[in-house]
Design an enzyme around this catalytic site. Structure first.
Site, short mmCIF file in Angstrom:
data_model
loop_
_atom_site.label_atom_id
_atom_site.label_comp_id
_atom_site.label_asym_id
_atom_site.label_seq_id
_atom_site.Cartn_x
_atom_site.Cartn_y
_atom_site.Cartn_z
N TYR A 197 0.83 -1.20 0.00
CA TYR A 197 0.00 0.00 0.00
C TYR A 197 0.87 1.26 0.00
O TYR A 197 2.06 1.19 0.25
CB TYR A 197 -0.91 0.00 1.23
N GLY A 198 0.23 2.39 -0.26
CA GLY A 198 0.95 3.65 -0.19
C GLY A 198 1.37 3.93 1.25
O GLY A 198 2.47 4.36 1.53
N MET A 238 0.07 2.86 5.64
CA MET A 238 -0.88 2.22 6.55
C MET A 238 -0.79 2.94 7.89
O MET A 238 0.30 3.16 8.42
CB MET A 238 -0.57 0.73 6.68
N GLU A 283 -2.25 9.36 6.26
CA GLU A 283 -2.06 8.43 7.38
C GLU A 283 -2.17 9.17 8.71
O GLU A 283 -2.71 8.65 9.68
CB GLU A 283 -0.72 7.68 7.26
N HIS A 315 -5.75 9.70 9.69
CA HIS A 315 -6.35 8.49 10.27
C HIS A 315 -6.22 8.46 11.80
O HIS A 315 -6.96 7.74 12.46
CB HIS A 315 -5.69 7.22 9.72
N TYR A 330 -13.26 5.78 -0.52
CA TYR A 330 -12.34 6.91 -0.45
C TYR A 330 -12.94 8.16 -1.09
O TYR A 330 -13.15 9.18 -0.45
CB TYR A 330 -11.03 6.59 -1.19
N1 BES Z 1 -5.69 2.22 5.35
C1 BES Z 1 -5.14 2.48 4.08
C2 BES Z 1 -4.25 1.48 3.55
C3 BES Z 1 -4.74 0.13 3.53
C4 BES Z 1 -5.92 -0.19 2.95
C5 BES Z 1 -3.93 -0.81 4.04
C6 BES Z 1 -6.30 -1.46 2.93
C7 BES Z 1 -4.32 -2.09 4.03
C8 BES Z 1 -5.49 -2.42 3.44
C9 BES Z 1 -4.34 3.73 3.99
O1 BES Z 1 -4.67 4.68 4.90
C10 BES Z 1 -4.59 4.26 2.61
O2 BES Z 1 -5.71 4.49 2.32
N2 BES Z 1 -3.55 4.41 1.82
C11 BES Z 1 -3.63 4.85 0.47
C12 BES Z 1 -3.13 6.24 0.33
C13 BES Z 1 -4.16 7.29 0.30
C14 BES Z 1 -3.52 8.64 0.05
C15 BES Z 1 -5.34 7.07 -0.58
C16 BES Z 1 -2.73 3.97 -0.35
O3 BES Z 1 -2.26 2.96 0.18
O4 BES Z 1 -2.52 4.24 -1.51
ZN ZN Z 2 -6.60 5.45 4.40
#
Ligand code: BES
Ligand code: ZN
Length: 610
Positions: free
Chosen positions: A274-275, A277, A303, A306, A392
């Site tokens: 992921y980007g 967590m 993050e 969150h 999102y």
């Molecule tokens: N909680 C998510 C990452 C996530 C989602 C991890 C599902 C494991 C399973 C994190 O906060 C997130 O949304 N990250 C995004 C970045 C964001 C700027 C949209 C990502 O990973 O790209």
């Molecule tokens: Zn997120």
């Protein structure tokens, strides 16, 4: 005779399933709830096993008789009570797809602590073991866990339901040359014994428990923020994320105090899927976020946000996931706006909404068109299925619409109160709706129709009250795109001072079909395929594949081999398999890259190839 056995078999299964009813993707007992966890574990890199003891302090309602935990792919060696070494009986429920099984422990009167002796197996999906070759320095191995959404149960027996919050402590033994870190109060520096103690005093749901072990160093940013990374990456990361201290202050100014004491970042190895967590106190960050020009620091803001939406006020079920992510994207963009200006925030929002519309079209004609709703239906499904752009960006769009309708001042006051009043609790979609109702609908007549709550939450399209997002900076891009379409060469376009969002908008709005020569001309002038920004890279590569620009495939191959960020590599692979000519190439690259990808990434790509 055979039938009798079959019948017996079926009744045992149904009996045990009734015995362990599933609620919110979990078997956890509600009359016996875990309140605190003490972990005492070893991380064995040679055998790729985490083993040890998980001890639970519980809350027993009405003299409850048993504790039920979730496990998935774990080996349970022994259960004991309090300080007594005598083994206690336990039962395992039937294995259910995605969920694993129940671990049920009969309780005696007056039992205070339950100790489960266990170890992980190769089926423990949350745990990734990386060889030294898969790290940036290539000197030491690395391991990390990724518990979201229901994978915590694959490395800790637990009540893996976001409604259950616990505090925890951990004693973790690792090879001497490595540092262990958790989503908790961290030791900061290596010690010579390789034994680390952690404490998490703020109660968290299980999906927010994380562990990482590697050759990591720390660099302080200010008194409550800093960065952990492999030594090689540390300086670069500290420079890229130097705005973090100000970001925390900005976030606090918007929606109230930061309640987790510290906000550190851990720069992950490339295979992190992921980007980022939002592990509390210690966000895990994909190394691609270090773009070189701070153009992806919105992920740091995300993050961080969150820490309010998600970690403080947590989605009650995975079907309410939009309450975590939609709020966080909204909050992230408010931080971006405060720090980098409304032009930047608007550009990011516009890119997001364009992506949303694309995704909605695809989902509409998929097996699950209902996934276009904010409130999801994940019955008998893996919560990971809910991980689309909808929670999102549609979530963001709904909150942005609410801001427009009720006015920013009132809306901000509402959000501030929302985080304060529901801190360390869960929130469901219906609870949120009644909060809105109380605050804005019952009191000021007429707003109900204006807000269109039901259309937003339960409808499959974008409601009519959503205001189009307009970016002046993109109007300039559109003008240059038009000139280009009319024949102006890349060099002749006026792109001075363009920022990455403008380039992304440019690439996203190129025609479906572009001649190879024109692609070459663009790349020579603007260097897309050398960009440090992974969004520019992946979107550009999608465009090259769509137009079968074969000369560039080696570059695409090396991108897919070196990047682990699932969303970005997925879109390139997805484009490759659309055309027969590139299908085989995609498979070849995948089979080569597979060993270095995260299991989550492998699974997602395998589904794509099916
Ligand atoms: N909680 C998510 C990452 C996530 C989602 C991890 C599902 C494991 C399973 C994190 O906060 C997130 O949304 N990250 C995004 C970045 C964001 C700027 C949209 C990502 O990973 O790209
Ligand atoms: Zn997120």
């Amino acid at each position: 005779m055979k039938y009798v056995y079959l019948l017996l078999f079926i009744t045992t299964i149904t009996m045990s399933q009734e015995q362990f009813p599933i609620k919110n993707h979990s078997f956890a007992s509600s009359d016996t709830q875990v309140k605190h966890l003490d972990l005492d574990i070893q991380v064995d890199f040679t055998n790729k096993v985490i083993s040890g003891i998980a001890s639970y302090q519980i809350d027993r309602k009405n003299d409850s008789k048993q504790l039920v935990l979730d496990i998935n792919g774990l080996k349970i060696n022994k259960v004991t009570f309090d300080n007594n070494a005598v083994s206690q009986p336990f039962t395992l429920g039937p294995i259910v797809e995605h969920l694993g099984q129940a671990l049920a422990i009969k309780l005696k009167a007056n039992v205070k602590t339950i100790n489960v002796h266990y170890q992980t197996t190769e089926k423990s999906q949350a745990v990734q073991w990386l060889s030294s070759m898969q790290t940036a320095e290539k000197k030491h191995p690395f391991m990390f866990t990724q518990s979201w959404a229901i994978l915590a149960r694959t490395w800790i027996p637990c009540q893996d339901n976001p409604e259950v919050r616990i505090t925890y402590s951990a004693k973790v033994k690792v090879p001497k040359q490595l540092l262990a870190l958790m989503s908790a109060e961290n030791p900061i520096r290596k010690n010579s014994k390789g034994i680390y103690n952690f404490k998490m005093k703020q109660p968290v749901p299980m999906y927010l428990i994380a562990l990482a072990v590697g050759d990591l160093s720390f660099k302080k940013l200010d008194s409550r923020t800093g960065i952990y990374a492999e030594p090689l990456m540390l300086k670069k990361a500290a420079k890229e994320f130097s705005d973090l201290p100000k970001m925390v202050k900005t976030a606090e100014k918007l929606y109230g105090p930061y309640l987790w004491d510290r906000q550190d970042l851990l720069i992950m190895p490339p295979s992190f899927p992921y980007g980022g967590m939002e592990n509390p106190r210690l966000s895990f960050i994909n190394p691609t976020v270090i773009a070189g020009d701070k153009s992806r620091t919105n992920i740091i803001a995300h993050e961080l946000a969150h820490s309010w939406s998600g970690n403080l006020v947590t989605n009650e079920t995975w079907e309410d996931f939009w309450l975590n992510e939609g709020f966080t994207v909204y909050f992230e963009r408010r931080i971006t706006e405060s720090m980098y200006g409304s032009d930047t925030a608007t550009m990011k929002a516009k890119i997001g909404i364009d992506e949303l519309k694309e995704a909605m079209k695809k989902i509409e004609s998929s097996k699950y068109p209902e996934d276009n709703r904010l409130f999801l239906n994940l019955k008998n499904r893996n919560p990971e299925d809910g991980l689309t752009v909808i929670p999102y960006e549609k979530g963001f769009y709904f909150l942005k619409t609410l801001e427009n309708i009720v006015g920013r001042k009132q809306w901000d006051a509402f959000l501030k109160k929302y985080f304060a009043q529901h801190a360390f609790q869960t929130m469901s979609t219906s609870k949120f709706i009644s909060l809105l109702d109380k605050e804005f609908i019952q009191s000021s007549g007429g707003l109900g129709e204006k807000i269109q709550i039901n259309e937003w939450v339960y409808g499959q399209s974008i409601p009519s009250n959503a205001k189009p997002i307009q970016s002046q900076a993109f109007v300039q891009v559109d003008q240059q795109l038009n000139r280009w379409k009319e024949g102006t060469l890349a060099q002749g376009l006026d792109t001075q001072g363009w920022v990455s969002e403008q380039w992304i908008h440019f690439i996203n709005n190129l025609p479906e079909q572009v001649e190879i020569q024109k692609l070459e001309d663009l790349d020579q002038a603007f260097n897309f395929s050398e960009s440090g920004n992974v969004s520019i890279l992946s979107q550009w590569f999608v465009c090259l594949v769509r137009n079968q620009h074969a000369v560039q495939y080696p570059k695409i191959r090396s991108f897919l081999l070196s990047t682990g960020h699932l969303w970005h590599i997925y879109s390139v692979y997805a484009e490759m398999i659309k055309n027969q000519k590139t299908q085989q190439l995609a498979l070849d690259i995948f089979s080569q890259a597979k060993a270095s990808y995260h299991p989550i990434t492998v699974r997602a790509l395998q589904e794509l190839f099916q």
